[in-house]
Structure formats: C-alpha cells, structure tokens
Design a protein around this motif. Structure first.
Motif, short mmCIF file in Angstrom:
data_model
loop_
_atom_site.label_atom_id
_atom_site.label_comp_id
_atom_site.label_asym_id
_atom_site.label_seq_id
_atom_site.Cartn_x
_atom_site.Cartn_y
_atom_site.Cartn_z
N VAL A 1 0.85 -1.19 0.00
CA VAL A 1 0.00 0.00 0.00
C VAL A 1 0.88 1.24 0.00
CG1 VAL A 1 -1.83 -1.18 1.29
CG2 VAL A 1 -0.13 0.20 2.53
N ALA A 2 0.31 2.34 -0.45
CA ALA A 2 0.93 3.66 -0.30
C ALA A 2 0.15 4.38 0.79
CB ALA A 2 0.86 4.43 -1.60
N ALA B 1 -4.43 1.02 -1.93
CA ALA B 1 -4.08 -0.38 -2.12
C ALA B 1 -3.34 -0.57 -3.44
CB ALA B 1 -5.33 -1.25 -2.10
N GLU B 2 -2.22 -1.27 -3.37
CA GLU B 2 -1.40 -1.54 -4.56
C GLU B 2 -1.07 -0.25 -5.31
OE1 GLU B 2 -0.25 -4.31 -4.52
OE2 GLU B 2 -1.71 -5.82 -3.91
N GLY B 3 -0.76 0.81 -4.56
CA GLY B 3 -0.51 2.10 -5.18
C GLY B 3 0.91 2.58 -5.01
N THR B 4 1.23 3.65 -5.74
CA THR B 4 2.55 4.28 -5.66
C THR B 4 2.43 5.64 -4.99
OG1 THR B 4 2.31 5.43 -7.78
CG2 THR B 4 3.16 3.15 -7.84
N GLU B 5 3.58 6.21 -4.65
CA GLU B 5 3.57 7.54 -4.05
C GLU B 5 2.99 8.56 -5.03
OE1 GLU B 5 6.55 10.93 -2.16
OE2 GLU B 5 7.27 8.86 -2.45
N ALA B 6 3.37 8.48 -6.28
CA ALA B 6 2.86 9.43 -7.26
C ALA B 6 1.34 9.33 -7.39
CB ALA B 6 3.52 9.19 -8.62
N GLU C 1 2.93 -4.14 7.81
CA GLU C 1 3.96 -3.21 8.29
C GLU C 1 3.39 -1.81 8.47
OE1 GLU C 1 7.99 -1.07 6.44
OE2 GLU C 1 6.90 -2.60 5.31
N VAL C 2 2.64 -1.34 7.49
CA VAL C 2 2.07 0.01 7.57
C VAL C 2 1.04 0.08 8.70
CG1 VAL C 2 0.61 1.68 6.37
CG2 VAL C 2 2.51 0.56 5.16
#
Length: 502
Positions: free
Chosen positions: A256-257, A305-310, A336-337
């Motif tokens: 996740v992001a 979910a299943e994402g990037t920072e951008a 972890e998050v």
C-alpha cells in the motif's frame, strides 16, 4: 485499578442482586448448580432438560488477585464489577458458561476486545463470557478464505493475513476486537476497495441458547441458517449468541501507499474539509481516507491499495493543494504500515465519549463552521472530529446473502469524540468529565441538521429511535431472526434487539 479502588467504589457483594429479579447464591460460584423447572404434585423438583452446567476455562472471580485487571475495560469512564469472568479457552467453555448463567439466573454479557464504548460488554454482579483468548488463524491462500478465532484483535488479524499477502477490511485501531468490529459492520482504510468487514464474513460458529436452560454451538453460512448470517453482518454484537469463530473471504494485497498530511491550527479547515468531502469519497476505490481534526491541527490519512507515491499524491491533490501541509508517504506491506500507525493503549486517555453519524450530502459551510467552533474549544488535545470516506466503492453494494448494515449510501461517516483522564489512574478525569460530556452532547446536537443514522459499534446513548438509526428498515427482520434464535431474550443489554412477539 487496585482492590483498594474497588472497595472505595462501594462494590456490591457476590450475594447481591445480579439483574432484574435475578439472584446468585454464594454456592453458585463454588461449583455447578442444579436447576429445576418447578415441582411436581408431591413437591419434588422437576429437573431441567439439560444437566447442571459447570464453569470451565480460565475463571476469574470477584476477590481474585487478577480480578481488577480482568474486569477493567478500555473506556475507563465505565466501571463494572462482574461476579465472575470466564475467559473461554475453547467453544465448550462458552457453551458451559452460557448454560451456567441460564441455570443460575445470572445476568450475562459477551466480551472480546473490551472496547464496548458504553461499557455494555460488562455487567455488575453477573457473568462476563470473554472470548479474547480464542486466538487462532486457519488461512487458505488458494481458496482466499480465513477462519479465525473470535479472540483475535484487529492488529493480530491484519498481521496474520499480511504474512501471506492477504487482507480483509478492519478498523484502524489494532487493539479493538476483530469480531466486535466485524459484527457491527466494520470499516477502515480498505472499505471502498473490499467493502465493509461484515461483507467479507461468509461463516461463523456461534453459541446460542438452547431449550429451557441450555446452550449449543451451531455453524452459520450462506447455506446453513443464512438468516442468522444476514443478521450477524451488522447486528451481531451480543444480540443472538456468542460468536466463537469467523470465516472471511480475503483478498490479495501486496503493498500500500500510506500518506499522512498535517495542517497546523484550524485556519485551513473549511478548504480542507470541503475539498476532501467532494473528492475523496468519489475517486479511485482503492483509496481509503480519513480526516482527524484536533484543536491544534488537521490530519489527513490515506491508504492506496497496490498504489505508488505518485498515485496517492495525485488522487489527493485537490485536498493537498489547500494551504501548505506537511506530507509524508510510506510504501510497504499492509501489515507493516498498519502496525506503524498504532498508538499504544497505555498512552491513550482513560475516558472517552463519542457520537456516531452518517452523511449523505456534503456539509455546507455552516456545518464545517460548527466543527471548527467546537474543536477550537475542545476539552483536550486528544478530543477530535473523525471522518471516514464512503461514497463510491464496494461498500455501496450488498454482499451475497445481504447484510443488516444499512448505511451504504453515505458519502462519509463521522464522529466527535472526547478523550480525557490518565489511563490506570482512577478518577483522574473526574474534574473534566462534566465539561467533556457537555461538549460532546452540544457538538452532536449542533450537527443534527446535517447528519442522520448512527453506527451500532459507536452507540449513541439516549438516542430516540436508536433501532432505526442503527439498522434502518431492517429492524423488524432483525426482531424476527431474534425470535428464532433467542426467543427468551437471553442476550439483552441497554440497546439490544428484542425478539418479535408471536
């Protein structure tokens, strides 16, 4: 809490009344009690259909050294002193405890994570049947199912699933019991992507009252007792029986992001809140967001979910463009998050009061001003106004078999919450209690024109027509299910569902 504190609070003794017309004799705590259904013509007893029950499991009685720890709840605003607490080690312990309570006419309550926000999972001079030690996790990655013990808390469940790259919707506080959260509906950062926690519930083992004074365990799923599964999905907290295990349909989740943004003070509240409510509930369903407003800062949390920072920055750009927030983004596994944003329980205030509500239309400027004005004079910094985005997403659709949770058309959920006092220090919050309770009552009343409904996991004490507020048009169906599985109303508390009359 110490035994000295218990004495100071003037506890009733074990021989006192334990409920409406219910009395426990001292011998009832020492061993099994024989139950009768009356006498025959000669005056001899007629024995009940079930054999006398005996308490099993880890048993803590009034006066035991570990009683103070065993009896205290998360919200220390509510102090109850049960006669006996049974920490079940298996399903049979639950069956025995329920039968014992019925045979001895002892008031009972069901407890898992101790987070009942009005103290209703505890009871004075009765029995508390605690399932928190039923900790197990049977996960099948190939079938995408998980059968877990009702004693897991949310952090334990998230961690166990994440180790196999899987997830299910949970709330954001790890110490909250998974079963309690799920059975009342259950929402969090994954709600718009996976639906309500109760939507993923596909089966359960539940101990129900049986016959005149017994108990038994039954299995519930879409093929067996589907009416009870429907009821457990949103109204299952202590209304129909005691859930001992839950089976979920789970989903793959690798990473996740996680974004957090902070605005100092409340000057940007109108812009932040308005941009959030008009964008976050309607964007990519993988994005779950929460706003948390304190008297000194505004916090925005987002999980993609299943994402990037951008991606997460772009999806939240309308909100982040207001003012100059401090923004951080973490990419990692969900376990972890999730573990990273837990606050240790001992660091939280001792006393809490909340008021739950749903919103189906965006707040106008005057409603946002209500939030700003009340938060500016909040009784403590821990007090807050919390929101959770709903809107477009998986939670807007009923699961196969349906559910008792009705608030699927909301664009967001919110609650003002007051927290005060020092945990583990009795009476430490007493000077603030009247002001905190008045603040939450006035705050919630000021927002009434802009909200409706309520969330059963955050009960609104004293609310008129609370059944409709929690369950909408499902109330009568819930009463009919209650009449089937608990016709004698064994499971009852201040806002429990009564059985339909014949």
């Amino acid at each position: 809490m110490t035994m000295h504190d218990i004495s100071r609070r003037k506890l009733l003794q074990a021989t006192a009344a334990v409920g409406a017309g219910a009395v426990v004799a001292p011998a009832a705590l020492a061993g099994p009690a024989l139950a009768t259904t009356g006498t025959d013509g000669s005056g001899a007893p007629i024995w009940a259909e079930c054999p006398p029950a005996q308490l099993t499991g880890r048993i803590v009685r009034f006066g035991d050294p570990d009683y103070p720890t065993a009896s205290v709840g998360w919200d220390e605003l509510f102090v109850h002193n049960p006669l006996v607490i049974v920490f079940a080690q298996n399903t049979q312990d639950v069956v025995n405890a329920l039968a014992w309570s019925r045979q001895n006419n002892v008031a009972l309550r069901v407890r898992s994570g101790r987070h009942s926000l009005e103290g209703w999972s505890n009871v004075d001079n009765g029995i508390v049947i605690d399932v928190s030690e039923l900790k197990s996790a049977d996960i099948n990655p190939a079938a995408l199912t998980a059968r877990v013990g009702a004693g897991l808390n949310q952090l334990e469940a998230v961690t166990a699933l994440a180790q196999q790259g899987l997830a299910v919707t949970t709330g954001t506080e790890g110490s909250v019991g998974l079963s309690g959260a799920t059975l009342g509906g259950g929402f969090g950062f994954l709600t718009r992507w996976l639906g309500m926690a109760c939507d993923s519930l596909i089966g359960a083992e539940i101990v129900v009252a049986s016959g005149a004074n017994g108990a038994r365990a039954i299995e519930v799923d879409l093929r067996n007792r589907a009416d009870l599964l429907w009821a457990l999905r949103g109204a299952g907290n202590g209304n129909f029986g005691i859930v001992t295990s839950l089976t979920y349909r789970v989903a793959p989740l690798r990473s996740v992001a996680y974004l957090q943004a902070t605005w100092p003070g409340l000057d940007d509240l109108r812009g932040v809140f308005d941009r959030w409510q008009r964008s976050a509930p309607f964007t990519d369903v993988r994005l779950g967001t929460q706003l948390e407003i304190h008297k000194s800062q505004i916090l925005l949390f987002g999980v993609l979910a299943e994402g990037t920072e951008a991606e997460v920055r772009a999806l939240l750009a309308p909100v982040l463009s207001v003012g100059s927030p401090q923004v951080t983004v973490q990419i990692g596994g969900w376990g972890e998050v999730y573990a990273g944003f837990q606050v240790p329980t001992e660091d939280e205030p001792a006393n809490w009061k909340f008021f739950s509500q749903f919103t189906r239309k965006p707040f106008p400027p005057e409603a946002i001003e209500v939030i700003r004005s009340f938060m500016a004079v909040a009784p403590t910094e821990d007090s807050n106004f919390f929101t959770q985005a709903f809107g477009v997403g998986a939670q807007a659709k009923q699961p196969a078999g349906g559910s008792a949770f009705p608030h699927r058309d909301a664009i967001f959920y919110s609650e003002p919450g007051a927290g005060w006092g020092t945990r583990g220090v009795p009476d430490s919050g007493d000077p603030l209690t009247p002001a905190a309770q008045a603040w939450i009552a006035e705050f919630s009343q000021a927002l009434r024109p802009y909200v409706d409904g309520a969330y059963v996991n955050v009960p609104n004490i004293g609310m008129q027509e609370w059944e409709t507020a929690y369950w909408g048009p499902n109330v009568e169906r819930l009463r009919r299910v209650k009449a089937v599985y608990d016709p004698h109303n064994v499971f009852q508390y201040e806002q429990s569902i009564p059985p339909a009359s014949c």
